[in-house]
Design a protein around this motif. Structure first.
Motif: not given
Length: 220
Positions: A36-37, A75-81, A89-90, A172-173
């Motif tokens: 969970v981020f 959200r982009n920060t969470g995706i990167a991690a 997503f929540v 990611r790809d």
């Protein structure tokens, strides 16, 4: 059956009154293999201490503190991690049904789906209503899913991120991200971009999410 890791991304901005309810609903998922981020987007209230308290008591919870840049950047920060096979997503003022992640994962793994979309509940004061369109159980290809979407193009059901499960590698790809320069419909644009690269789509008519109508909410 091996349980793939699911990354759950929660952008947080001045969400203290509802944050514990949201996080608890994620921690109590029947599906246990999650990370969970909590992406704290420069909150000025007690959100950061709440986030860090949960990070201390649950090793699956990770807090990312950042300067305020909006929900898309969070959200982009969470995706990167994210390290999971799937991303969910929540929003911090909403909450999950107890079996939400399990329901989405079971369908994705069984069907080899790139996206799973589910019904949801809308909570408006003391009234809770069920929403959703797709009831078909089979796998849809890109064209079939797009045709269904065009019947209800402005609906939350298709437009939001929180009633869906996404394949991390596909995001990611292909460099699929939320548009940080936008403050409206950025989630719908994310979905449209993702659909360009996805090939297999599945729906479940089990509601997995409680969207709380709130004039200060992220979705509103």
């Amino acid at each position: 059956m091996e349980q793939p890791l699911v990354s759950i991304v929660i952008p947080v901005y001045n969400a203290a009154p509802d944050l514990a309810r949201c996080i608890e609903s994620v921690r109590k998922q029947t599906y246990r293999n999650i990370e969970v981020f909590l992406v704290n987007d420069g909150s000025k209230d007690a959100s950061s201490p709440i986030c860090h308290m949960y990070e201390r008591i649950d090793p699956r919870v990770h807090v990312i503190d950042k300067e305020n840049a909006g929900v898309s950047a969070a959200r982009n920060t969470g995706i990167a991690a994210a390290q999971g096979k799937y991303i969910q997503f929540v929003d911090s003022d909403d909450y999950l049904a107890p079996g939400a992640t399990a329901t989405l994962i079971e369908r994705a793994e069984h069907a080899g789906a790139d996206m799973v979309i589910a019904h949801y509940y809308r909570v408006d004061g003391g009234k809770t209503t069920r929403h959703g369109f797709l009831k078909r159980r089979g796998v849809m290809d890109q064209r079939e899913f797009a045709r269904e979407l065009m019947d209800e193009p402005a609906s939350f059901y298709y437009g939001v991120l929180w009633n869906k499960l996404y394949r991390t590698a596909l995001i990611r790809d292909n460099g699929v991200l939320c548009r940080e320069e936008l403050n409206w419909s950025e989630d719908f644009l994310f979905n449209l971009e993702y659909i360009r690269y996805a090939h297999r789509f599945c729906a479940v008519d089990t509601p997995v999410y409680y969207y709380v109508k709130n004039e200060k909410s992220i979705t509103h």
